[in-house]
Design a protein around this motif. Structure first.
Motif, mmCIF file in Angstrom:
data_model
loop_
_atom_site.group_PDB
_atom_site.id
_atom_site.type_symbol
_atom_site.label_atom_id
_atom_site.label_comp_id
_atom_site.label_asym_id
_atom_site.label_seq_id
_atom_site.Cartn_x
_atom_site.Cartn_y
_atom_site.Cartn_z
ATOM 1 N N GLY A 41 0.816 -1.217 0.000
ATOM 2 C CA GLY A 41 0.000 0.000 0.000
ATOM 3 C C GLY A 41 0.847 1.262 0.000
ATOM 4 O O GLY A 41 0.544 2.238 -0.711
ATOM 5 N N ASP A 42 1.923 1.255 0.775
ATOM 6 C CA ASP A 42 2.841 2.402 0.798
ATOM 7 C C ASP A 42 3.479 2.605 -0.567
ATOM 8 O O ASP A 42 3.604 3.726 -1.058
ATOM 9 N N TRP A 43 3.892 1.497 -1.187
ATOM 10 C CA TRP A 43 4.487 1.588 -2.526
ATOM 11 C C TRP A 43 3.454 2.058 -3.546
ATOM 12 O O TRP A 43 3.786 2.805 -4.469
ATOM 13 N N LYS A 44 2.220 1.617 -3.404
ATOM 14 C CA LYS A 44 1.164 2.024 -4.350
ATOM 15 C C LYS A 44 0.972 3.541 -4.293
ATOM 16 O O LYS A 44 0.859 4.200 -5.332
ATOM 17 N N ALA A 45 0.941 4.092 -3.082
ATOM 18 C CA ALA A 45 0.806 5.544 -2.933
ATOM 19 C C ALA A 45 1.994 6.260 -3.572
ATOM 20 O O ALA A 45 1.836 7.290 -4.238
ATOM 21 N N CYS A 46 3.180 5.713 -3.379
ATOM 22 C CA CYS A 46 4.384 6.286 -3.972
ATOM 23 C C CYS A 46 4.306 6.214 -5.501
ATOM 24 O O CYS A 46 4.574 7.198 -6.197
ATOM 25 N N PHE A 47 3.917 5.065 -6.028
ATOM 26 C CA PHE A 47 3.780 4.868 -7.474
ATOM 27 C C PHE A 47 2.814 5.904 -8.052
ATOM 28 O O PHE A 47 3.115 6.557 -9.056
ATOM 29 N N GLU A 48 1.679 6.060 -7.418
ATOM 30 C CA GLU A 48 0.672 7.004 -7.905
ATOM 31 C C GLU A 48 1.166 8.441 -7.839
ATOM 32 O O GLU A 48 0.841 9.258 -8.701
ATOM 33 N N ARG A 49 1.968 8.759 -6.830
ATOM 34 C CA ARG A 49 2.525 10.108 -6.693
ATOM 35 C C ARG A 49 3.459 10.428 -7.865
ATOM 36 O O ARG A 49 3.505 11.564 -8.336
ATOM 37 N N PHE A 50 4.190 9.432 -8.379
ATOM 38 C CA PHE A 50 5.140 9.685 -9.453
ATOM 39 C C PHE A 50 4.611 9.347 -10.843
ATOM 40 O O PHE A 50 5.243 9.690 -11.837
ATOM 41 N N ASP A 51 3.453 8.714 -10.938
ATOM 42 C CA ASP A 51 2.832 8.442 -12.237
ATOM 43 C C ASP A 51 2.110 9.717 -12.676
ATOM 44 O O ASP A 51 0.885 9.814 -12.665
ATOM 45 N N HIS A 52 2.888 10.712 -13.075
ATOM 46 C CA HIS A 52 2.362 12.043 -13.362
ATOM 47 C C HIS A 52 1.318 12.043 -14.477
ATOM 48 O O HIS A 52 0.358 12.813 -14.411
ATOM 49 N N ASP A 53 1.499 11.197 -15.481
ATOM 50 C CA ASP A 53 0.560 11.186 -16.602
ATOM 51 C C ASP A 53 -0.613 10.232 -16.395
ATOM 52 O O ASP A 53 -1.456 10.071 -17.269
ATOM 53 N N ARG A 54 -0.671 9.591 -15.234
ATOM 54 C CA ARG A 54 -1.753 8.669 -14.856
ATOM 55 C C ARG A 54 -1.941 7.542 -15.874
ATOM 56 O O ARG A 54 -3.054 7.092 -16.132
ATOM 57 N N SER A 55 -0.828 7.070 -16.415
ATOM 58 C CA SER A 55 -0.865 6.011 -17.419
ATOM 59 C C SER A 55 -0.962 4.625 -16.793
ATOM 60 O O SER A 55 -1.215 3.641 -17.492
ATOM 61 N N GLY A 56 -0.708 4.528 -15.488
ATOM 62 C CA GLY A 56 -0.661 3.219 -14.838
ATOM 63 C C GLY A 56 0.706 2.577 -14.959
ATOM 64 O O GLY A 56 0.899 1.436 -14.548
ATOM 65 N N THR A 57 1.658 3.322 -15.535
ATOM 66 C CA THR A 57 3.041 2.869 -15.643
ATOM 67 C C THR A 57 3.960 4.032 -15.254
ATOM 68 O O THR A 57 3.524 5.178 -15.180
ATOM 69 N N ILE A 58 5.205 3.703 -15.011
ATOM 70 C CA ILE A 58 6.215 4.716 -14.684
ATOM 71 C C ILE A 58 7.214 4.760 -15.834
ATOM 72 O O ILE A 58 7.826 3.741 -16.175
ATOM 73 N N ASN A 59 7.363 5.945 -16.429
ATOM 74 C CA ASN A 59 8.335 6.083 -17.510
ATOM 75 C C ASN A 59 9.694 6.515 -16.950
ATOM 76 O O ASN A 59 9.839 6.697 -15.741
ATOM 77 N N THR A 60 10.648 6.671 -17.828
ATOM 78 C CA THR A 60 12.013 6.995 -17.409
ATOM 79 C C THR A 60 12.068 8.287 -16.597
ATOM 80 O O THR A 60 12.725 8.351 -15.557
ATOM 81 N N ARG A 61 11.394 9.320 -17.059
ATOM 82 C CA ARG A 61 11.410 10.601 -16.345
ATOM 83 C C ARG A 61 10.770 10.472 -14.965
ATOM 84 O O ARG A 61 11.285 10.984 -13.974
ATOM 85 N N GLU A 62 9.647 9.770 -14.893
ATOM 86 C CA GLU A 62 8.959 9.582 -13.620
ATOM 87 C C GLU A 62 9.802 8.759 -12.649
ATOM 88 O O GLU A 62 9.857 9.067 -11.458
ATOM 89 N N LEU A 63 10.480 7.729 -13.153
ATOM 90 C CA LEU A 63 11.375 6.949 -12.296
ATOM 91 C C LEU A 63 12.514 7.823 -11.793
ATOM 92 O O LEU A 63 12.876 7.763 -10.617
ATOM 93 N N GLY A 64 13.044 8.656 -12.667
ATOM 94 C CA GLY A 64 14.097 9.587 -12.247
ATOM 95 C C GLY A 64 13.622 10.514 -11.139
ATOM 96 O O GLY A 64 14.348 10.763 -10.171
ATOM 97 N N ASP A 65 12.394 11.012 -11.269
ATOM 98 C CA ASP A 65 11.820 11.869 -10.219
ATOM 99 C C ASP A 65 11.718 11.105 -8.898
ATOM 100 O O ASP A 65 12.032 11.640 -7.830
ATOM 101 N N ALA A 66 11.267 9.854 -8.970
ATOM 102 C CA ALA A 66 11.132 9.041 -7.754
ATOM 103 C C ALA A 66 12.494 8.808 -7.112
ATOM 104 O O ALA A 66 12.671 9.030 -5.907
#
Length: 167
Positions: A41-66
């Motif tokens: 659940g903690d990771w899910k909240a973190c994932f959603e915080r960095f999934d800026h485009d709400r695609s349900g995936t994390i791209n390179t830029r979003e991973l870099g931000d995280a």
């Protein structure tokens, strides 16, 4: 479960069970499962915080931000290598070579943390500290880079290990 309703990979499941299997039986009991459920659940909240485009995936830029928010200062090239390495192991789902699913995000971040811990053990002459915090409040780790026995840079080390990982 990922945003596209695909299951977690076996590797991610094994990783998380190993992390929470306190008695080292290869299984988790109800208390260990409860802790694992909170961790997810903690990771899910973190994932959603960095999934800026709400695609349900994390791209390179979003991973870099995280990773930056966790205290790492890694190049876009390394972040792309990490995403491609984890995305390549999926033959189905929405992961492409440019983005990773939720479980890949967890595993990628935990992998960087574990590699950091390994690097730190061998980095005997340390200088400035970088603190990084993963979503779980109790998980705090410190990377100390220096000019000790390790003769390659931290990012070179991460890059070389990620490129040779077998999923």
């Amino acid at each position: 479960m990922n945003a596209n309703y695909s299951s977690f990979t076996e590797g991610t499941c094994r990783l998380m069970i190993r992390m929470f299997d306190r008695d080292r039986t290869g299984t988790i009991n109800i208390n260990e499962f409860s802790a694992l459920w909170k961790y997810i659940g903690d990771w899910k909240a973190c994932f959603e915080r960095f999934d800026h485009d709400r695609s349900g995936t994390i791209n390179t830029r979003e991973l870099g931000d995280a990773l930056t928010s966790f205290g790492y200062r890694l190049s876009p090239h390394f972040n792309q290598t990490l995403v491609k390495s984890f995305a390549a192991r999926r033959s189905t789902g929405t992961s492409t070579e440019d983005a990773i699913n939720f479980d890949d995000f967890i595993e990628a971040c935990v992998t960087v943390k574990n590699l950091t811990d390994t690097f730190r053990r061998y980095d005997t002459v340390s200088v400035p500290r970088i603190c990084a915090r993963l979503p779980q409040p109790k998980v705090v780790f410190i990377l100390q880079q220096g000019t000790g026995v390790v003769t390659f840079g931290f990012e070179q080390y991460l890059d070389s290990v990620v490129r040779t990982m077998i999923f």
